[in-house]
Write a protein that holds these residues in place. Sequence first.
Motif, PDB file in Angstrom:
ATOM      1  N   ASP A 109       0.653  -1.208  -0.098  1.00 47.87           N
ATOM      2  CA  ASP A 109       0.003   0.025   0.150  1.00 47.87           C
ATOM      3  C   ASP A 109       0.905   1.244   0.184  1.00 47.87           C
ATOM      4  O   ASP A 109       0.446   2.246  -0.746  1.00 47.87           O
ATOM      5  N   GLN A 110       1.942   1.363   0.828  1.00 48.32           N
ATOM      6  CA  GLN A 110       2.817   2.428   0.876  1.00 48.32           C
ATOM      7  C   GLN A 110       3.607   2.505  -0.567  1.00 48.32           C
ATOM      8  O   GLN A 110       3.626   3.785  -0.821  1.00 48.32           O
ATOM      9  N   LEU A 111       3.879   1.639  -1.185  1.00 51.65           N
ATOM     10  CA  LEU A 111       4.593   1.887  -2.452  1.00 51.65           C
ATOM     11  C   LEU A 111       3.815   1.680  -3.651  1.00 51.65           C
ATOM     12  O   LEU A 111       4.356   2.097  -4.823  1.00 51.65           O
ATOM     13  N   GLU A 112       2.587   1.402  -3.586  1.00 51.16           N
ATOM     14  CA  GLU A 112       1.497   1.234  -4.596  1.00 51.16           C
ATOM     15  C   GLU A 112       2.202   0.412  -5.871  1.00 51.16           C
ATOM     16  O   GLU A 112       2.191   0.838  -6.927  1.00 51.16           O
ATOM     17  N   LEU A 113       2.669  -0.955  -5.372  1.00 51.79           N
ATOM     18  CA  LEU A 113       3.089  -1.769  -6.554  1.00 51.79           C
ATOM     19  C   LEU A 113       2.088  -2.910  -6.575  1.00 51.79           C
ATOM     20  O   LEU A 113       1.561  -3.366  -5.702  1.00 51.79           O
ATOM     21  N   PRO A 114       2.176  -3.647  -7.672  1.00 52.78           N
ATOM     22  CA  PRO A 114       1.388  -4.709  -7.908  1.00 52.78           C
ATOM     23  C   PRO A 114       1.855  -5.886  -7.061  1.00 52.78           C
ATOM     24  O   PRO A 114       3.031  -5.863  -6.848  1.00 52.78           O
ATOM     25  N   PRO A 115       1.203  -6.891  -6.404  1.00 53.60           N
ATOM     26  CA  PRO A 115       1.390  -7.894  -5.636  1.00 53.60           C
ATOM     27  C   PRO A 115       2.807  -8.532  -6.092  1.00 53.60           C
ATOM     28  O   PRO A 115       3.806  -8.834  -5.395  1.00 53.60           O
ATOM     29  N   ALA A 116       2.582  -8.933  -7.399  1.00 55.20           N
ATOM     30  CA  ALA A 116       3.601  -9.830  -7.929  1.00 55.20           C
ATOM     31  C   ALA A 116       5.090  -9.046  -8.049  1.00 55.20           C
ATOM     32  O   ALA A 116       5.988  -9.587  -7.764  1.00 55.20           O
ATOM     33  N   THR A 117       5.043  -7.761  -8.560  1.00 53.83           N
ATOM     34  CA  THR A 117       6.132  -7.043  -8.297  1.00 53.83           C
ATOM     35  C   THR A 117       6.889  -6.701  -7.192  1.00 53.83           C
ATOM     36  O   THR A 117       7.897  -6.894  -7.008  1.00 53.83           O
ATOM     37  N   LEU A 118       6.062  -6.501  -6.096  1.00 53.57           N
ATOM     38  CA  LEU A 118       6.633  -6.368  -4.583  1.00 53.57           C
ATOM     39  C   LEU A 118       7.173  -7.551  -4.309  1.00 53.57           C
ATOM     40  O   LEU A 118       8.555  -7.711  -3.747  1.00 53.57           O
ATOM     41  N   THR A 119       6.458  -8.996  -4.487  1.00 52.02           N
ATOM     42  CA  THR A 119       7.170 -10.253  -4.372  1.00 52.02           C
ATOM     43  C   THR A 119       8.604 -10.049  -4.890  1.00 52.02           C
ATOM     44  O   THR A 119       9.775 -10.774  -4.274  1.00 52.02           O
ATOM     45  N   ALA A 120       8.688  -9.986  -6.302  1.00 55.30           N
ATOM     46  CA  ALA A 120       9.940 -10.217  -6.980  1.00 55.30           C
ATOM     47  C   ALA A 120      11.059  -9.159  -6.326  1.00 55.30           C
ATOM     48  O   ALA A 120      12.094  -9.736  -6.172  1.00 55.30           O
ATOM     49  N   HIS A 121      10.696  -8.054  -5.794  1.00 60.48           N
ATOM     50  CA  HIS A 121      11.680  -7.026  -5.384  1.00 60.48           C
ATOM     51  C   HIS A 121      12.209  -7.727  -3.980  1.00 60.48           C
ATOM     52  O   HIS A 121      13.192  -7.493  -3.691  1.00 60.48           O
ATOM     53  N   LEU A 122      10.980  -8.175  -3.292  1.00 56.62           N
ATOM     54  CA  LEU A 122      11.649  -8.436  -1.907  1.00 56.62           C
ATOM     55  C   LEU A 122      12.222  -9.662  -1.966  1.00 56.62           C
ATOM     56  O   LEU A 122      13.186  -9.919  -1.046  1.00 56.62           O
ATOM     57  N   ASN A 123      12.167 -10.490  -2.942  1.00 56.72           N
ATOM     58  CA  ASN A 123      13.074 -11.732  -3.252  1.00 56.72           C
ATOM     59  C   ASN A 123      14.512 -11.237  -3.480  1.00 56.72           C
ATOM     60  O   ASN A 123      15.528 -11.945  -2.951  1.00 56.72           O
ATOM     61  N   VAL A 124      14.742 -10.181  -4.195  1.00 56.04           N
ATOM     62  CA  VAL A 124      15.844  -9.651  -4.566  1.00 56.04           C
ATOM     63  C   VAL A 124      16.500  -9.082  -2.980  1.00 56.04           C
ATOM     64  O   VAL A 124      17.640  -9.391  -2.950  1.00 56.04           O
ATOM     65  N   LEU A 125      15.858  -8.485  -2.394  1.00 56.36           N
ATOM     66  CA  LEU A 125      16.551  -7.877  -1.019  1.00 56.36           C
ATOM     67  C   LEU A 125      16.691  -9.213  -0.154  1.00 56.36           C
ATOM     68  O   LEU A 125      17.691  -9.148   0.552  1.00 56.36           O
ATOM     69  N   ARG A 126      15.779 -10.048  -0.064  1.00 52.49           N
ATOM     70  CA  ARG A 126      15.999 -11.282   0.775  1.00 52.49           C
ATOM     71  C   ARG A 126      17.326 -12.289   0.267  1.00 52.49           C
ATOM     72  O   ARG A 126      17.869 -12.267   1.317  1.00 52.49           O
ATOM     73  N   ALA A 127      17.471 -12.136  -0.845  1.00 51.18           N
ATOM     74  CA  ALA A 127      18.537 -12.796  -1.393  1.00 51.18           C
ATOM     75  C   ALA A 127      19.849 -12.168  -1.135  1.00 51.18           C
ATOM     76  O   ALA A 127      20.914 -12.979  -0.880  1.00 51.18           O
ATOM     77  N   ALA A 128      19.665 -10.727  -0.898  1.00 49.81           N
ATOM     78  CA  ALA A 128      20.986 -10.005  -0.474  1.00 49.81           C
ATOM     79  C   ALA A 128      21.195 -10.086   1.026  1.00 49.81           C
ATOM     80  O   ALA A 128      22.114  -9.433   1.418  1.00 49.81           O
ATOM     81  N   GLY A 129      20.210 -10.556   1.883  1.00 48.96           N
ATOM     82  CA  GLY A 129      20.372 -10.676   3.182  1.00 48.96           C
ATOM     83  C   GLY A 129      20.034  -9.255   3.878  1.00 48.96           C
ATOM     84  O   GLY A 129      20.040  -9.138   4.872  1.00 48.96           O
ATOM     85  N   LEU A 130      19.162  -8.549   3.133  1.00 45.63           N
ATOM     86  CA  LEU A 130      18.789  -7.129   3.660  1.00 45.63           C
ATOM     87  C   LEU A 130      17.526  -7.094   4.361  1.00 45.63           C
ATOM     88  O   LEU A 130      17.388  -6.424   5.270  1.00 45.63           O
ATOM     89  N   VAL A 131      16.758  -8.164   3.934  1.00 43.00           N
ATOM     90  CA  VAL A 131      15.561  -8.287   4.578  1.00 43.00           C
ATOM     91  C   VAL A 131      15.084  -9.535   5.172  1.00 43.00           C
ATOM     92  O   VAL A 131      15.670 -10.522   4.583  1.00 43.00           O
TER      93      VAL A 131
END
Length: 113
Positions: A40-62
Amino acid sequence: MDADHAVTALGALSHASRLAAYRSLVQAGEDGLSVGELRDQLELPPATLTAHLNVLRAAGLVSDERQGRVIRVRADYARMNALLAYLTENCCAGDACTPERGCAPKPTRRSKP
């Protein structure tokens, strides 16, 4: 942190939406945000946010944690601090950084004013 991990973390943050997501999570504090709140904050589609979170997760940032039907995402502050320490290691030509001048080395004879 070594150079490979720093490159991975910086690469993960090199997209405007991922950087915005990470900054929101850092700002949220230790409780983090639910995926829905972040979306809701970022106003991103669910699949797009999931993809971005996967990248952040793989980098160990989240990291994330399932709480019933909600997935809560949190910034990994230890990893963030390790990245900042890596980037500022040896800054200021060995001089101590101060809040007033930040990380700005003293000019050397070769430096132009």
